[in-house]
Design a protein around this motif. Sequence first.
Motif, short mmCIF file in Angstrom:
data_model
loop_
_atom_site.label_atom_id
_atom_site.label_comp_id
_atom_site.label_asym_id
_atom_site.label_seq_id
_atom_site.Cartn_x
_atom_site.Cartn_y
_atom_site.Cartn_z
N UNK A 205 2.87 4.62 -27.54
CA UNK A 205 2.25 5.31 -28.67
C UNK A 205 1.07 4.54 -29.24
N UNK A 206 1.15 3.22 -29.26
CA UNK A 206 0.06 2.45 -29.85
C UNK A 206 -1.25 2.67 -29.10
N UNK A 207 -1.15 2.94 -27.78
CA UNK A 207 -2.36 3.21 -27.00
C UNK A 207 -3.04 4.48 -27.48
N UNK A 208 -2.26 5.51 -27.81
CA UNK A 208 -2.84 6.75 -28.31
C UNK A 208 -3.48 6.57 -29.68
N UNK A 209 -3.00 5.58 -30.40
CA UNK A 209 -3.53 5.32 -31.74
C UNK A 209 -4.83 4.51 -31.68
N UNK A 210 -4.88 3.57 -30.75
CA UNK A 210 -5.98 2.61 -30.73
C UNK A 210 -7.10 3.01 -29.75
N UNK A 211 -6.72 3.44 -28.54
CA UNK A 211 -7.72 3.65 -27.49
C UNK A 211 -8.81 4.68 -27.87
N UNK A 212 -8.47 5.85 -28.44
CA UNK A 212 -9.55 6.79 -28.80
C UNK A 212 -10.52 6.19 -29.83
N UNK A 213 -9.97 5.43 -30.76
CA UNK A 213 -10.84 4.84 -31.79
C UNK A 213 -11.75 3.77 -31.19
N UNK A 214 -11.21 2.96 -30.29
CA UNK A 214 -12.03 1.92 -29.64
C UNK A 214 -13.14 2.58 -28.83
N UNK A 215 -12.80 3.64 -28.10
CA UNK A 215 -13.82 4.34 -27.30
C UNK A 215 -14.90 4.93 -28.21
N UNK A 216 -14.47 5.58 -29.28
CA UNK A 216 -15.44 6.23 -30.17
C UNK A 216 -16.34 5.20 -30.86
N UNK A 217 -15.79 4.04 -31.16
CA UNK A 217 -16.57 3.00 -31.86
C UNK A 217 -17.76 2.54 -31.03
N UNK A 218 -17.66 2.65 -29.70
CA UNK A 218 -18.75 2.19 -28.83
C UNK A 218 -19.98 3.10 -28.93
N UNK A 219 -19.77 4.34 -29.38
CA UNK A 219 -20.85 5.33 -29.35
C UNK A 219 -21.56 5.51 -30.68
N UNK A 220 -21.01 5.02 -31.77
CA UNK A 220 -21.60 5.30 -33.08
C UNK A 220 -21.26 4.22 -34.10
N UNK A 221 -22.09 4.14 -35.13
CA UNK A 221 -21.82 3.27 -36.27
C UNK A 221 -21.40 4.06 -37.51
N UNK A 222 -21.43 5.39 -37.40
CA UNK A 222 -21.08 6.25 -38.54
C UNK A 222 -19.60 6.64 -38.46
N UNK A 223 -18.89 6.46 -39.57
CA UNK A 223 -17.45 6.76 -39.57
C UNK A 223 -17.20 8.25 -39.34
N UNK A 224 -18.06 9.10 -39.93
CA UNK A 224 -17.86 10.54 -39.77
C UNK A 224 -17.92 10.93 -38.29
N UNK A 225 -18.92 10.40 -37.59
CA UNK A 225 -19.05 10.69 -36.16
C UNK A 225 -17.91 10.05 -35.37
#
Length: 291
Positions: A205-225
């Motif tokens: 379960x922790x992978x589902x919690x962390x992995x999407x956020x880590x991936x998304x963080x690479x593409x943007x600096x805006x929290x909304x995005x």
Amino acid sequence: MELFTDYTLRTVTIGAMLLGAISGFLGCFAVLRRQALLGDVMSHAALPGIALAFLLTGQRDPFILFVGAASAALLAALWLLVVVRTTRIKDDAALALILAVFFGFGLVLLSYLQRQPNAAQAGLKSFLFGQAAALIERDLWAMLVVGLPALALVLIFWPQVKLVSFDPDFARSIGLPVRRFDVLLTVVMVAAIVIGIQTVGVVLMSAMLVAPAVAARQWTNRLETMVVLAASFGALAALVGAWLSTLGEGLATGPLIVLMMSLVTVLSLLFAPERGLLWRYLRRQRILQIG
């Protein structure tokens, strides 16, 4: 098309996509607050709560098990806070200690329950690694009942949550009750964990919690995005994982979803503009050529 026409496959796919979207959205705050390991501890700590809930009630109702899982996860988070504040034990050691204690206790309870005749029907062991194929329509409603209020709470307090996540010292200096919002974000993280333990299990379960956020963080600096991207990545990985599990017998849906999410994360780490490793390598080579 069978994925959306067959009742069982449709239920599993929709449930997995709900989990991916909600956990991806809420997981952003765990990553930004550097509490990814706390999510891992709470997901493992949910196991004894599930076992105790079944032991006390004798029912496998998802709402009852969710309450048990959430209570155990919150107790683990509270205990962690007490240990770190009142002893000289460092954060990482306290996290490892509490994870081991709760998960070990959960395994003991699970072993005991598996020897009981009614527990065999309950299939509690599936909560270790998940059993997405066992999802039914009632489980989807349970996911919505737990997940939507958690999303709503974050959206209602969006400005405060955003400030606490990025700069808690400044938030404290202007009089914002940072501790209360820490508790709020911990509670919504628990909500994301409990809705996913049946699909991917407490171990993954922790992978589902962390992995999407880590991936998304690479593409943007805006929290909304970032939260929109994380929710989209989680839902997409769930859709592809569910589809792949239909291609052959013995392909477990939960682990496939986690594998697809891991693939998205690796690709983001490599190819995302500005932050991706390939992008940074090319920029370094360009600077060397100019120099």
